[in-house]
Scaffold this motif. Structure first.
Motif, mmCIF file in Angstrom:
data_model
loop_
_atom_site.group_PDB
_atom_site.id
_atom_site.type_symbol
_atom_site.label_atom_id
_atom_site.label_comp_id
_atom_site.label_asym_id
_atom_site.label_seq_id
_atom_site.Cartn_x
_atom_site.Cartn_y
_atom_site.Cartn_z
ATOM 1 N N ALA A 43 58.420 39.968 99.084
ATOM 2 C CA ALA A 43 56.843 39.521 99.357
ATOM 3 C C ALA A 43 56.616 40.193 100.699
ATOM 4 C CB ALA A 43 57.122 37.965 99.657
ATOM 5 N N ARG A 44 57.663 40.392 101.736
ATOM 6 C CA ARG A 44 57.628 41.156 102.885
ATOM 7 C C ARG A 44 57.438 42.708 102.690
ATOM 8 N NH1 ARG A 44 61.660 38.699 105.296
ATOM 9 N NH2 ARG A 44 63.076 40.105 104.472
ATOM 10 N N TYR A 45 58.351 42.946 101.813
ATOM 11 C CA TYR A 45 58.250 44.661 101.458
ATOM 12 C C TYR A 45 56.919 44.887 100.842
ATOM 13 C CZ TYR A 45 58.339 48.867 98.571
ATOM 14 O OH TYR A 45 58.234 50.064 97.937
ATOM 15 N N LEU A 46 56.126 44.323 100.143
ATOM 16 C CA LEU A 46 54.874 44.579 99.405
ATOM 17 C C LEU A 46 53.795 44.347 100.609
ATOM 18 C CD1 LEU A 46 53.959 45.596 96.915
ATOM 19 C CD2 LEU A 46 53.218 43.115 96.385
ATOM 20 N N ALA A 47 54.072 43.270 101.615
ATOM 21 C CA ALA A 47 52.977 42.997 102.564
ATOM 22 C C ALA A 47 53.017 44.314 103.480
ATOM 23 C CB ALA A 47 53.213 41.611 103.117
ATOM 24 N N ASN A 48 54.414 44.608 103.711
ATOM 25 C CA ASN A 48 54.347 45.522 104.811
ATOM 26 C C ASN A 48 53.895 46.879 104.243
ATOM 27 O OD1 ASN A 48 55.583 43.927 106.801
ATOM 28 N ND2 ASN A 48 57.612 44.585 106.249
ATOM 29 N N ARG A 49 54.396 47.321 102.836
ATOM 30 C CA ARG A 49 53.790 48.539 102.436
ATOM 31 C C ARG A 49 52.152 48.596 102.247
ATOM 32 N NH1 ARG A 49 55.088 50.376 96.057
ATOM 33 N NH2 ARG A 49 54.070 52.082 96.272
ATOM 34 N N PHE A 50 51.716 47.737 101.947
ATOM 35 C CA PHE A 50 50.048 47.652 101.974
ATOM 36 C C PHE A 50 49.425 47.064 103.044
ATOM 37 C CE2 PHE A 50 51.694 48.592 97.453
ATOM 38 C CZ PHE A 50 50.724 49.535 97.205
ATOM 39 N N ASN A 51 50.135 46.770 104.239
ATOM 40 C CA ASN A 51 49.418 46.250 105.408
ATOM 41 C C ASN A 51 48.588 44.876 105.089
ATOM 42 O OD1 ASN A 51 49.082 46.505 108.029
ATOM 43 N ND2 ASN A 51 46.874 47.285 108.001
ATOM 44 N N VAL A 52 49.491 43.903 104.266
ATOM 45 C CA VAL A 52 48.810 42.538 104.325
ATOM 46 C C VAL A 52 49.453 41.932 105.280
ATOM 47 C CG1 VAL A 52 48.933 40.813 102.685
ATOM 48 C CG2 VAL A 52 48.901 43.294 101.590
ATOM 49 N N ALA A 53 48.603 41.045 105.854
ATOM 50 C CA ALA A 53 48.934 40.101 107.126
ATOM 51 C C ALA A 53 50.033 39.182 106.928
ATOM 52 C CB ALA A 53 47.513 39.616 107.629
ATOM 53 N N SER A 54 49.965 38.513 105.802
ATOM 54 C CA SER A 54 50.860 37.532 105.506
ATOM 55 C C SER A 54 51.541 37.344 104.144
ATOM 56 C CB SER A 54 49.751 36.001 105.521
ATOM 57 O OG SER A 54 49.153 35.939 106.612
ATOM 58 N N HIS A 55 52.784 36.764 104.200
ATOM 59 C CA HIS A 55 53.631 36.864 103.256
ATOM 60 C C HIS A 55 54.363 35.405 103.017
ATOM 61 C CE1 HIS A 55 57.170 37.891 105.431
ATOM 62 N NE2 HIS A 55 56.433 38.754 106.032
ATOM 63 N N THR A 56 54.877 34.943 102.119
ATOM 64 C CA THR A 56 55.667 33.809 101.987
ATOM 65 C C THR A 56 56.516 33.665 100.330
ATOM 66 O OG1 THR A 56 55.434 31.441 102.107
ATOM 67 C CG2 THR A 56 53.657 32.650 100.895
ATOM 68 N N THR A 57 57.082 32.379 100.386
ATOM 69 C CA THR A 57 57.882 32.302 99.300
ATOM 70 C C THR A 57 57.579 31.367 98.640
ATOM 71 O OG1 THR A 57 59.751 31.098 100.294
ATOM 72 C CG2 THR A 57 60.228 33.543 99.909
ATOM 73 N N ASP A 58 56.424 30.501 99.277
ATOM 74 C CA ASP A 58 55.900 29.206 98.684
ATOM 75 C C ASP A 58 54.387 29.363 98.317
ATOM 76 O OD1 ASP A 58 55.191 26.537 98.331
ATOM 77 O OD2 ASP A 58 55.657 25.764 100.061
ATOM 78 N N TYR A 59 54.110 29.163 96.943
ATOM 79 C CA TYR A 59 52.962 29.590 96.397
ATOM 80 C C TYR A 59 51.743 28.374 96.961
ATOM 81 C CZ TYR A 59 53.385 25.491 93.055
ATOM 82 O OH TYR A 59 53.280 24.358 92.512
ATOM 83 N N ARG A 60 52.257 26.943 97.299
ATOM 84 C CA ARG A 60 51.291 26.249 97.808
ATOM 85 C C ARG A 60 50.678 26.967 99.097
ATOM 86 N NH1 ARG A 60 55.640 23.763 95.024
ATOM 87 N NH2 ARG A 60 57.043 24.179 96.851
ATOM 88 N N GLU A 61 51.702 27.364 99.898
ATOM 89 C CA GLU A 61 51.097 27.637 101.265
ATOM 90 C C GLU A 61 49.788 28.813 100.739
ATOM 91 O OE1 GLU A 61 52.589 30.078 105.424
ATOM 92 O OE2 GLU A 61 53.900 29.649 103.763
ATOM 93 N N VAL A 62 50.133 29.563 100.091
ATOM 94 C CA VAL A 62 48.924 30.532 99.513
ATOM 95 C C VAL A 62 47.469 29.961 98.967
ATOM 96 C CG1 VAL A 62 48.536 32.266 97.815
ATOM 97 C CG2 VAL A 62 50.590 32.365 98.859
ATOM 98 N N ILE A 63 47.933 28.920 97.900
ATOM 99 C CA ILE A 63 46.654 28.437 97.484
ATOM 100 C C ILE A 63 45.915 27.412 98.367
ATOM 101 C CG2 ILE A 63 47.822 28.877 95.063
ATOM 102 C CD1 ILE A 63 48.106 25.867 94.876
#
Length: 97
Positions: A43-63
Motif C-alpha cells: 500500500a505504501r509502495y503504490l502510494a509513493n509511486r503515484f504520489n497518493v497522500a494516504s495509505h492503509t491496511t484497513d479497508y474500513r478506514e478507506v470507505i
C-alpha cells in the motif's frame, strides 16, 4: 467539474500496471486519495509511486474517509464484504473481476 476522488483497495499487479497509470494519466478527471492493501509495504509502495497522500491496511478506514467518492476493488475474491460495506457507506463502486 470536480475530480472524482478514488480509493484503490488491493495494490497488486492489476492496480499497478493498469488502473493507477490510467488514473494518473487522467488526473484532470480523477484523484486517487487512498491506497489500501493487506500488505502495508505494498500500500505504501503504490502510494509513493503515484504520489497518493494516504495509505492503509484497513479497508474500513478507506470507505469511511470523507475524501473518497468511489472505491476501486482490485483485491482477491471474495469481494462481497468490502463491496457491500462501501455501498453502505455511500461510495460509488467499481469491482475488478
Amino acid at each position: 467539474m470536480e475530480r472524482v476522488r478514488i480509493a484503490i483497495i488491493g495494490c497488486g499487479a492489476i492496480a499497478q500496471v493498469q488502473h493507477m497509470p490510467n488514473l494518473h494519466e487522467l488526473q484532470h478527471l480523477f484523484e486517487v486519495t487512498w491506497t489500501c492493501d493487506v500488505s502495508a509495504g505494498l500500500a505504501r509502495y503504490l502510494a509513493n509511486r503515484f504520489n497518493v497522500a494516504s495509505h492503509t491496511t484497513d479497508y474500513r478506514e478507506v470507505i469511511n474517509a470523507p475524501d473518497v467518492d468511489a472505491v476501486l476493488l482490485c483485491h482477491r475474491d471474495p469481494k462481497t464484504e468490502i463491496a457491500v460495506a462501501a455501498l453502505e457507506a455511500g461510495k460509488h463502486l467499481f469491482i475488478e473481476k
